[in-house]
Design an enzyme around this catalytic site. Sequence first.
Site, PDB file in Angstrom:
ATOM      1  N   PRO A  25       0.792  -1.231   0.000  1.00  0.00           N
ATOM      2  CG  PRO A  25      -0.194  -1.142   2.107  1.00  0.00           C
ATOM      3  CD  PRO A  25       0.485  -2.082   1.157  1.00  0.00           C
ATOM      4  CG  ASN A  26      -0.289   4.379   1.238  1.00  0.00           C
ATOM      5  OD1 ASN A  26      -1.229   4.929   0.684  1.00  0.00           O
ATOM      6  ND2 ASN A  26      -0.385   3.830   2.442  1.00  0.00           N
ATOM      7  NE  ARG A  60       0.175  14.269   0.267  1.00  0.00           N
ATOM      8  CZ  ARG A  60      -0.134  15.412  -0.304  1.00  0.00           C
ATOM      9  NH1 ARG A  60       0.752  16.378  -0.383  1.00  0.00           N
ATOM     10  NH2 ARG A  60      -1.332  15.629  -0.802  1.00  0.00           N
ATOM     11  CE1 TYR A  67       9.126   5.113   2.698  1.00  0.00           C
ATOM     12  CE2 TYR A  67       7.564   6.931   2.841  1.00  0.00           C
ATOM     13  CZ  TYR A  67       8.083   5.755   3.342  1.00  0.00           C
ATOM     14  OH  TYR A  67       7.566   5.216   4.488  1.00  0.00           O
ATOM     15  CG  ASN A  86       8.460  -2.257   0.008  1.00  0.00           C
ATOM     16  OD1 ASN A  86       7.916  -2.351   1.109  1.00  0.00           O
ATOM     17  ND2 ASN A  86       9.071  -1.148  -0.389  1.00  0.00           N
ATOM     18  CB  ALA A  91       1.697   0.072   6.084  1.00  0.00           C
ATOM     19  CD  GLU A 122      11.218  -7.543   5.279  1.00  0.00           C
ATOM     20  OE1 GLU A 122      12.071  -8.297   5.822  1.00  0.00           O
ATOM     21  OE2 GLU A 122      10.378  -6.902   5.918  1.00  0.00           O
ATOM     22  CG  HIS A 150      11.339  -2.493   4.048  1.00  0.00           C
ATOM     23  ND1 HIS A 150       9.976  -2.421   3.928  1.00  0.00           N
ATOM     24  CD2 HIS A 150      11.607  -3.664   4.673  1.00  0.00           C
ATOM     25  CE1 HIS A 150       9.437  -3.486   4.464  1.00  0.00           C
ATOM     26  NE2 HIS A 150      10.408  -4.265   4.924  1.00  0.00           N
ATOM     27  CB  SER A 186      12.787   4.147   4.482  1.00  0.00           C
ATOM     28  OG  SER A 186      11.848   3.261   5.064  1.00  0.00           O
ATOM     29  NE  ARG A 245      10.567   5.609   8.368  1.00  0.00           N
ATOM     30  CZ  ARG A 245       9.625   5.564   7.422  1.00  0.00           C
ATOM     31  NH1 ARG A 245       9.744   4.718   6.404  1.00  0.00           N
ATOM     32  NH2 ARG A 245       8.572   6.356   7.503  1.00  0.00           N
ATOM     33  NE  ARG A 270       7.556   3.872   9.695  1.00  0.00           N
ATOM     34  CZ  ARG A 270       6.470   4.075   8.947  1.00  0.00           C
ATOM     35  NH1 ARG A 270       6.054   3.158   8.111  1.00  0.00           N
ATOM     36  NH2 ARG A 270       5.800   5.214   9.021  1.00  0.00           N
TER      37      ARG A 270
HETATM   38  O1  CA2 Z   1      10.651   1.839   3.316  1.00  0.00           O
HETATM   39  C1  CA2 Z   1       9.782   1.164   2.744  1.00  0.00           C
HETATM   40  O2  CA2 Z   1       9.897   0.726   1.605  1.00  0.00           O
HETATM   41  C2  CA2 Z   1       8.449   0.913   3.459  1.00  0.00           C
HETATM   42  O3  CA2 Z   1       8.025  -0.400   3.147  1.00  0.00           O
HETATM   43  C3  CA2 Z   1       7.480   1.952   2.902  1.00  0.00           C
HETATM   44  C4  CA2 Z   1       6.118   1.961   3.571  1.00  0.00           C
HETATM   45  C5  CA2 Z   1       6.258   1.992   5.089  1.00  0.00           C
HETATM   46  O4  CA2 Z   1       4.992   1.842   5.696  1.00  0.00           O
HETATM   47  C6  CA2 Z   1       7.192   0.894   5.612  1.00  0.00           C
HETATM   48  O5  CA2 Z   1       7.316   1.021   7.010  1.00  0.00           O
HETATM   49  C7  CA2 Z   1       8.561   1.025   4.970  1.00  0.00           C
HETATM   50  C8  CA2 Z   1       5.327   3.161   3.057  1.00  0.00           C
HETATM   51  C9  CA2 Z   1       5.009   3.061   1.554  1.00  0.00           C
HETATM   52  C10 CA2 Z   1       5.008   4.350   0.839  1.00  0.00           C
HETATM   53  O6  CA2 Z   1       4.342   5.381   1.558  1.00  0.00           O
HETATM   54  C11 CA2 Z   1       4.297   6.647   1.045  1.00  0.00           C
HETATM   55  C12 CA2 Z   1       3.859   7.604   1.911  1.00  0.00           C
HETATM   56  C13 CA2 Z   1       3.760   8.910   1.494  1.00  0.00           C
HETATM   57  C14 CA2 Z   1       4.104   9.247   0.187  1.00  0.00           C
HETATM   58  C15 CA2 Z   1       4.552   8.277  -0.679  1.00  0.00           C
HETATM   59  C16 CA2 Z   1       4.649   6.965  -0.268  1.00  0.00           C
END
Ligand code: CA2
Length: 145
Positions: free
Chosen positions: A9-10, A17, A22, A73, A76, A97, A99, A101, A106, A110
């Site tokens: 997701p996201n 953002r 990221y 990946n 969340a 896996e 990520h 970041s 963090r 996480r």
């Molecule tokens: O660092 C990573 O790749 C994560 O998997 C990214 C997730 C986060 O919840 C994990 O803890 C670490 C978040 C995905 C992307 O979220 C965004 C948020 C705002 C703007 C763009 C992407």
Amino acid sequence: MKLLIVNGPNLNMLGIREPDIYGRQTYADLCEWVRSVCRREDIECEIVQSNHEGALVDAIQGAYGVCDGIVINPAAYTHTSVAILDALKAVALPAVEVHLSDVSAREPFRQISYAGMACVKTIAGKGFDGYEEAIYYLKSQLKSR
Ligand code: CA2
């Protein structure tokens, strides 16, 4: 050799953002990067992104008997989803896996990764290059089988 690349997701919002965490590149840039690495390595790849846990489980199950390995990946869902962990265990394909970041540096929430418990390796904090490293790793593991 065929790999499934799963993004949670996201991740489709990349570049829109939180560029400090990221980066500024978009999800389309990430897909192009993964495709270019796979092309260079002569690997077939299928890339899936979903904001829905069940769709991610379906994608992982769909890799059974079709793909040789998984790069995931779970975003969340990394930190919450026993369903994704179980799906990875069920298909029993080598999974890495990734990520973008450095999750270890963090927030405390996480620090747990359920999906990681079914993965042969975790790569975090290397941005898009983490996907390349995961693809190389799986290729080397699969070739030596
Ligand atoms: O660092 C990573 O790749 C994560 O998997 C990214 C997730 C986060 O919840 C994990 O803890 C670490 C978040 C995905 C992307 O979220 C965004 C948020 C705002 C703007 C763009 C992407």
